[in-house]
Design a protein around this motif. Structure first.
Motif, PDB file in Angstrom:
ATOM      1  N   GLY A 152       0.833  -1.195   0.000  1.00 11.72           N
ATOM      2  CA  GLY A 152       0.000   0.000   0.000  1.00 11.72           C
ATOM      3  C   GLY A 152       0.862   1.238   0.000  1.00 11.72           C
ATOM      4  N   ARG A 153       0.245   2.365  -0.245  1.00 15.76           N
ATOM      5  CA  ARG A 153       0.973   3.618  -0.318  1.00 15.76           C
ATOM      6  C   ARG A 153       1.538   4.021   1.039  1.00 15.76           C
ATOM      7  N   VAL A 154       2.542   4.907   1.008  1.00 11.25           N
ATOM      8  CA  VAL A 154       3.058   5.499   2.243  1.00 11.25           C
ATOM      9  C   VAL A 154       1.911   6.192   2.975  1.00 11.25           C
ATOM     10  N   GLY A 155       1.802   5.939   4.272  1.00 13.34           N
ATOM     11  CA  GLY A 155       0.736   6.538   5.064  1.00 13.34           C
ATOM     12  C   GLY A 155      -0.561   5.755   5.085  1.00 13.34           C
ATOM     13  N   SER A 156      -0.559   4.556   4.481  1.00 15.31           N
ATOM     14  CA  SER A 156      -1.790   3.761   4.419  1.00 15.31           C
ATOM     15  C   SER A 156      -2.021   2.921   5.672  1.00 15.31           C
ATOM     16  N   GLY A 157      -1.054   2.894   6.583  1.00 19.28           N
ATOM     17  CA  GLY A 157      -1.263   2.191   7.853  1.00 19.28           C
ATOM     18  C   GLY A 157      -0.415   0.952   8.060  1.00 19.28           C
ATOM     19  N   LYS A 158       0.459   0.636   7.122  1.00 19.19           N
ATOM     20  CA  LYS A 158       1.264  -0.579   7.247  1.00 19.19           C
ATOM     21  C   LYS A 158       2.143  -0.558   8.501  1.00 19.19           C
ATOM     22  N   SER A 159       2.868   0.535   8.678  1.00 18.25           N
ATOM     23  CA  SER A 159       3.770   0.626   9.828  1.00 18.25           C
ATOM     24  C   SER A 159       2.999   0.647  11.146  1.00 18.25           C
ATOM     25  N   THR A 160       1.868   1.322  11.173  1.00 22.94           N
ATOM     26  CA  THR A 160       1.078   1.382  12.406  1.00 22.94           C
ATOM     27  C   THR A 160       0.532   0.011  12.773  1.00 22.94           C
ATOM     28  N   LEU A 161       0.136  -0.764  11.774  1.00 22.68           N
ATOM     29  CA  LEU A 161      -0.313  -2.132  12.054  1.00 22.68           C
ATOM     30  C   LEU A 161       0.828  -2.959  12.637  1.00 22.68           C
ATOM     31  N   LEU A 162       2.015  -2.861  12.037  1.00 22.93           N
ATOM     32  CA  LEU A 162       3.151  -3.602  12.574  1.00 22.93           C
ATOM     33  C   LEU A 162       3.465  -3.159  13.995  1.00 22.93           C
ATOM     34  N   LYS A 163       3.406  -1.853  14.258  1.00 20.50           N
ATOM     35  CA  LYS A 163       3.657  -1.341  15.611  1.00 20.50           C
ATOM     36  C   LYS A 163       2.623  -1.881  16.597  1.00 20.50           C
ATOM     37  N   THR A 164       1.401  -2.072  16.142  1.00 24.13           N
ATOM     38  CA  THR A 164       0.374  -2.661  16.997  1.00 24.13           C
ATOM     39  C   THR A 164       0.725  -4.107  17.333  1.00 24.13           C
ATOM     40  N   LEU A 165       1.256  -4.834  16.350  1.00 24.57           N
ATOM     41  CA  LEU A 165       1.597  -6.238  16.563  1.00 24.57           C
ATOM     42  C   LEU A 165       2.748  -6.404  17.548  1.00 24.57           C
ATOM     43  N   TYR A 166       3.683  -5.439  17.576  1.00 28.84           N
ATOM     44  CA  TYR A 166       4.757  -5.566  18.567  1.00 28.84           C
ATOM     45  C   TYR A 166       4.598  -4.593  19.739  1.00 28.84           C
ATOM     46  N   ALA A 167       3.369  -4.087  19.892  1.00 25.88           N
ATOM     47  CA  ALA A 167       2.954  -3.344  21.091  1.00 25.88           C
ATOM     48  C   ALA A 167       3.659  -2.012  21.271  1.00 25.88           C
ATOM     49  N   GLU A 168       4.060  -1.386  20.165  1.00 26.92           N
ATOM     50  CA  GLU A 168       4.462   0.018  20.213  1.00 26.92           C
ATOM     51  C   GLU A 168       3.210   0.902  20.248  1.00 26.92           C
ATOM     52  N   VAL A 169       2.132   0.385  19.646  1.00 27.92           N
ATOM     53  CA  VAL A 169       0.819   1.026  19.648  1.00 27.92           C
ATOM     54  C   VAL A 169      -0.173   0.041  20.256  1.00 27.92           C
ATOM     55  N   GLN A 170      -1.032   0.525  21.136  1.00 28.40           N
ATOM     56  CA  GLN A 170      -1.964  -0.353  21.841  1.00 28.40           C
ATOM     57  C   GLN A 170      -3.181  -0.679  20.978  1.00 28.40           C
ATOM     58  N   LEU A 171      -3.601  -1.934  21.036  1.00 28.21           N
ATOM     59  CA  LEU A 171      -4.845  -2.332  20.379  1.00 28.21           C
ATOM     60  C   LEU A 171      -6.005  -1.975  21.302  1.00 28.21           C
ATOM     61  N   LEU A 172      -6.882  -1.090  20.840  1.00 27.92           N
ATOM     62  CA  LEU A 172      -7.951  -0.559  21.689  1.00 27.92           C
ATOM     63  C   LEU A 172      -9.327  -1.105  21.323  1.00 27.92           C
ATOM     64  N   SER A 173      -9.453  -1.712  20.153  1.00 28.82           N
ATOM     65  CA  SER A 173     -10.773  -2.141  19.686  1.00 28.82           C
ATOM     66  C   SER A 173     -10.639  -3.440  18.912  1.00 28.82           C
ATOM     67  N   GLY A 174     -11.558  -4.374  19.162  1.00 25.59           N
ATOM     68  CA  GLY A 174     -11.506  -5.668  18.511  1.00 25.59           C
ATOM     69  C   GLY A 174     -10.662  -6.650  19.308  1.00 25.59           C
ATOM     70  N   ARG A 175     -10.265  -7.740  18.642  1.00 22.98           N
ATOM     71  CA  ARG A 175      -9.466  -8.770  19.306  1.00 22.98           C
ATOM     72  C   ARG A 175      -8.145  -8.938  18.574  1.00 22.98           C
ATOM     73  N   GLY A 176      -7.104  -9.309  19.333  1.00 20.77           N
ATOM     74  CA  GLY A 176      -5.814  -9.525  18.712  1.00 20.77           C
ATOM     75  C   GLY A 176      -4.913 -10.393  19.553  1.00 20.77           C
ATOM     76  N   ARG A 177      -4.225 -11.318  18.895  1.00 21.18           N
ATOM     77  CA  ARG A 177      -3.242 -12.167  19.564  1.00 21.18           C
ATOM     78  C   ARG A 177      -1.998 -12.243  18.693  1.00 21.18           C
ATOM     79  N   VAL A 178      -0.833 -12.190  19.331  1.00 24.52           N
ATOM     80  CA  VAL A 178       0.438 -12.352  18.641  1.00 24.52           C
ATOM     81  C   VAL A 178       1.323 -13.263  19.485  1.00 24.52           C
ATOM     82  N   ALA A 179       1.779 -14.355  18.886  1.00 21.57           N
ATOM     83  CA  ALA A 179       2.673 -15.295  19.565  1.00 21.57           C
ATOM     84  C   ALA A 179       2.125 -15.722  20.932  1.00 21.57           C
ATOM     85  N   GLY A 180       0.799 -15.889  21.007  1.00 20.60           N
ATOM     86  CA  GLY A 180       0.162 -16.351  22.229  1.00 20.60           C
ATOM     87  C   GLY A 180      -0.210 -15.266  23.212  1.00 20.60           C
TER      88      GLY A 180
END
Length: 246
Positions: free
Chosen positions: A55-83
């Motif tokens: 996707g284009r720059v600014g489309s959210g790719k980096s923010t999603l990755l940051k959510t997966l490694y907990a640089e950004v908190q997941l506030l809505s919905g469900r999410g699991r990474v490595a248990g």
């Protein structure tokens, strides 16, 4: 901890970008003040799977990755990474999550005053390894995987860009992660060097470690076909690369 079917799983998640996401403010206030980057996110990644985020720059790719490694908190919905449950994750749990995942940055973030061996030694000591013999054996093993075994005494400035990225990958592999998260890992590399990094990622996935990689390099995507998730207009969807690029 029970073994999950997926190493990454997001269900009906909304991805927000907010300052100090693990601060003391309430989730409701964070959602009000934060910027929603993506909505209705559903994504699963199985062990050993290779997935492109495109996707284009600014489309959210980096923010999603940051959510997966907990640089950004997941506030809505469900999410699991490595248990780990991202919705229940506390600040003090983050180091334990990051021991189960590997993170590869575009800008390397190496310790410039230490050689290759000591860059890796520092990480293992910081993550609880005690026995020097085991530390040395682990470092030798990951350097062999990334083909840097003969450069363990070199300083980062003595390495090429591709070799520095291989060192970053070695660092990410130290604790035998379940998933490798790579944010534009070939963005600063020439095509030949980037090709070598992609071959290394494919080998890592073949050994059972999932690889989730953001990129806007269509040539790489064409040469290394894999699952692809397109980021556009605040949503994500899986795409057929042959149709998209054809």
């Amino acid at each position: 901890m029970t073994k999950d079917r997926y190493v990454v799983e997001l269900r009906d998640a909304a991805i927000y970008h907010a300052d100090d996401p693990f601060g003391s403010r309430s989730e409701e206030k964070l959602i009000r003040q934060g910027e929603m980057v993506l909505s209705e996110v559903n994504l699963t990644v199985a062990p050993g799977e290779f997935v492109f985020l495109i996707g284009r720059v600014g489309s959210g790719k980096s923010t999603l990755l940051k959510t997966l490694y907990a640089e950004v908190q997941l506030l809505s919905g469900r999410g699991r990474v490595a248990g780990f449950d991202l919705r229940r994750l506390r600040r003090r749990d983050i180091p334990y999550l990051r021991r189960r995942i590997g993170i590869v940055f575009q800008d390397y973030q190496l310790l410039t005053d230490r050689n290759v061996f000591m860059n890796l030694h520092y990480v293992l000591k910081a993550t609880g390894w005690k026995r020097e013999q085991e530390i040395r054996e682990r470092i030798d093993k990951v350097l062999e995987v990334v083909q840097l075994g003969h450069k363990s005494y070199k300083m980062p400035f003595e390495l090429s860009g591709g070799e520095q990225q291989r060192l970053v990958i070695a660092r990410a592999l130290l604790n035998d992660p379940e998933v490798l998260l790579a944010d534009e890992p070939t963005g600063n590399l020439d095509p030949v060097t980037a090709d070598g990094i992609m071959q290394l990622f494919r080998q890592i996935a073949a050994r059972g470690c999932a690889v989730v990689m953001s990129t806007h390099n269509t040539a790489l995507i064409e040469n290394y076909p894999a699952r692809a998730i397109l980021f556009a207009q605040g949503k994500i969807r899986e795409v057929n690369l042959e149709e998209e690029l054809g």
